[in-house]
Design an enzyme around this catalytic site. Sequence first.
Site, PDB file in Angstrom:
ATOM      1  N   LYS A 130       0.457  -1.874 -15.750  1.00  0.00           N
ATOM      2  CA  LYS A 130       0.735  -2.391 -15.277  1.00  0.00           C
ATOM      3  C   LYS A 130       0.013  -2.590 -13.915  1.00  0.00           C
ATOM      4  CE  LYS A 130       4.366   0.885 -13.792  1.00  0.00           C
ATOM      5  NZ  LYS A 130       5.372   0.954 -13.932  1.00  0.00           N
ATOM      6  N   ARG A 136      18.263   1.796 -10.768  1.00  0.00           N
ATOM      7  CA  ARG A 136      17.414   1.002 -10.999  1.00  0.00           C
ATOM      8  C   ARG A 136      17.750   0.179 -11.880  1.00  0.00           C
ATOM      9  NH1 ARG A 136      10.758   2.162 -11.293  1.00  0.00           N
ATOM     10  NH2 ARG A 136      10.579   2.497 -13.577  1.00  0.00           N
ATOM     11  N   HIS A 165      14.578   5.894 -17.654  1.00  0.00           N
ATOM     12  CA  HIS A 165      13.632   6.014 -16.886  1.00  0.00           C
ATOM     13  C   HIS A 165      13.905   7.439 -16.560  1.00  0.00           C
ATOM     14  CE1 HIS A 165       9.207   5.469 -15.685  1.00  0.00           C
ATOM     15  NE2 HIS A 165      10.027   5.531 -14.392  1.00  0.00           N
ATOM     16  N   ARG A 222       5.320   6.463 -22.439  1.00  0.00           N
ATOM     17  CA  ARG A 222       4.621   5.952 -21.897  1.00  0.00           C
ATOM     18  C   ARG A 222       4.102   6.608 -20.244  1.00  0.00           C
ATOM     19  NH1 ARG A 222      10.311   4.657 -21.641  1.00  0.00           N
ATOM     20  NH2 ARG A 222      10.477   5.364 -19.170  1.00  0.00           N
ATOM     21  N   TYR A 229     -13.412  -0.706  16.703  1.00  0.00           N
ATOM     22  CA  TYR A 229     -12.122  -1.411  17.474  1.00  0.00           C
ATOM     23  C   TYR A 229     -10.899  -0.331  18.583  1.00  0.00           C
ATOM     24  CZ  TYR A 229     -12.479  -5.466  15.085  1.00  0.00           C
ATOM     25  OH  TYR A 229     -12.626  -7.315  14.133  1.00  0.00           O
ATOM     26  N   CYS A 255     -11.811  -1.033  10.345  1.00  0.00           N
ATOM     27  CA  CYS A 255     -11.933  -2.613  10.080  1.00  0.00           C
ATOM     28  C   CYS A 255     -11.177  -3.029   9.202  1.00  0.00           C
ATOM     29  CB  CYS A 255     -13.360  -2.783  10.448  1.00  0.00           C
ATOM     30  SG  CYS A 255     -13.654  -2.810  12.237  1.00  0.00           S
ATOM     31  N   ASP A 258     -13.160  -5.012   6.708  1.00  0.00           N
ATOM     32  CA  ASP A 258     -13.860  -5.269   6.013  1.00  0.00           C
ATOM     33  C   ASP A 258     -15.121  -4.394   6.135  1.00  0.00           C
ATOM     34  OD1 ASP A 258     -13.136  -8.150   5.500  1.00  0.00           O
ATOM     35  OD2 ASP A 258     -13.582  -8.546   7.109  1.00  0.00           O
TER      36      ASP A 258
HETATM   37  C1  LIG Z   1       5.970   2.280 -14.251  1.00  0.00           C
HETATM   38  C2  LIG Z   1       6.345   2.998 -15.680  1.00  0.00           C
HETATM   39  C3  LIG Z   1       5.761   3.839 -16.412  1.00  0.00           C
HETATM   40  C4  LIG Z   1       4.762   4.783 -15.613  1.00  0.00           C
HETATM   41  O1  LIG Z   1       5.211   5.908 -15.056  1.00  0.00           O
HETATM   42  P1  LIG Z   1       4.062   6.788 -14.544  1.00  0.00           P
HETATM   43  O2  LIG Z   1       4.910   7.415 -13.527  1.00  0.00           O
HETATM   44  O3  LIG Z   1       2.477   6.471 -14.371  1.00  0.00           O
HETATM   45  O4  LIG Z   1       3.670   7.660 -16.340  1.00  0.00           O
HETATM   46  C5  LIG Z   1       7.038   4.094 -17.869  1.00  0.00           C
HETATM   47  N1  LIG Z   1       8.449   3.256 -17.758  1.00  0.00           N
HETATM   48  C6  LIG Z   1       8.222   2.379 -16.973  1.00  0.00           C
HETATM   49  C7  LIG Z   1      10.074   1.717 -17.535  1.00  0.00           C
HETATM   50  C8  LIG Z   1       7.649   1.744 -15.863  1.00  0.00           C
HETATM   51  O5  LIG Z   1       8.452   1.136 -15.150  1.00  0.00           O
END
Ligand SMILES: *Cc1c(COP(=O)(O)O)cnc(C)c1O
Length: 382
Positions: free
Chosen positions: A36, A134, A163, A216, A260, A308, A310
């Site tokens: 992601k 969440r 999570h 994950r 700036y 700035c 860029d």
């Molecule tokens: C983003 C995400 C992860 C990964 O999280 P990290 O902290 O980068 O390892 C795992 N599971 C879910 C559901 C997430 O949204």
Amino acid sequence: MERYPAWIEIDESQLRKNLRAIRNRIGKRLFCLPVKGDAYGHGAGAIARVAGEEGVDLLGVATLQEAEELKKEGVKIPIFLFGAIHEGQIDALLASGIEFTISSQYKAELVAKRVCPGSSKCRVHVEVDTGMQRTGVRPESLPSLIDRLEQLGCFEQVGIYSHLASSDVPEDASTLRQIECFYNLLEKLRGWKGIAHLANSGGVLHYPDSWFDMVRPGLLSYGYCPNENDRLPGEISPFLSLRAHISYFKVVEPGEGIGYGHEYTTQERSRIITIPVGYGDGYRRALWDNQAEVLIRGQRFPIAGRICMDQFMVNLKNSEAYVGEEVTLIGRQGEGEIPLWEIARKSNTNPYEVLCGLGKRLPRIFRYIPVPLERHPKSMCI
Ligand SMILES: *Cc1c(COP(=O)(O)O)cnc(C)c1O
């Protein structure tokens, strides 16, 4: 010379080492690589290609659009959409064929209404909230949701997941409670045939009890710990560098304001160079306030004046550097290193936000430096 004024360099061989190190750590479990946020700023298409060659089992995305882009690029690994699905996208979601999350009975009913009779079942992961607050059903509602999905008949329940909220801290009480809650839920679902998954990067680093059937880890796969005080396991390292070529050089007399608002004033006759990167590339304005530095010939030099959109300026003091020379803003150069964590701290944020903020206009250049005594495919630049 690199053909771009500024670019992100990806060391593909280190990416492969990281993926193999995580694979070794988790043994036979499945490996879901979160890609992601454009693979945490690294470039999702190319990261997915390498992940496929390295045997990653599943790619994690946050939006349907991210999944569609990967598909367009020909990615073959199964894709899994984290989090609550969006009602307005259900038809497109079903057409995409990706695995997605059922995080409430409400969403399940919405999907079931739109599944065409006779089409194959949708592969879903049921999300339960064990403490993040969440998305995901409450633990006590999980069994009835699973039964309802079965009844609806159009779902193939491939996973249950949750999570972790604070796994970047080792031996954290709330994390231990989340793991226990998840474990107890699975105990109660004796007949459950799918997989269970819970661990993010912190879980993989600090909580082996959270590994279950699949992990994950996002940030860790990209070579960073979610907590600045942590140490990376041996073979894992960052593999992203932000680099640029010096675009301008001038000598500035004492007492002149630079940039700036003229917030920086030269104390003496100074050699000032310009770097073609700015907050439009994700190099934040706070980096001036917090006295960030860049590397030239492996040495650190301070930013001079506000960033700035860029460009920004750097004071070389009495050192030498030529227009066109390479400057490193994040990563290693010669003996020097500017760690991402330092840039994150001086940007008043964490590595996740810096990586996701790296601008689209910076090309991602993949380099493959062959590792001796290892099997490896050909190098490729994008
Ligand atoms: C983003 C995400 C992860 C990964 O999280 P990290 O902290 O980068 O390892 C795992 N599971 C879910 C559901 C997430 O949204």
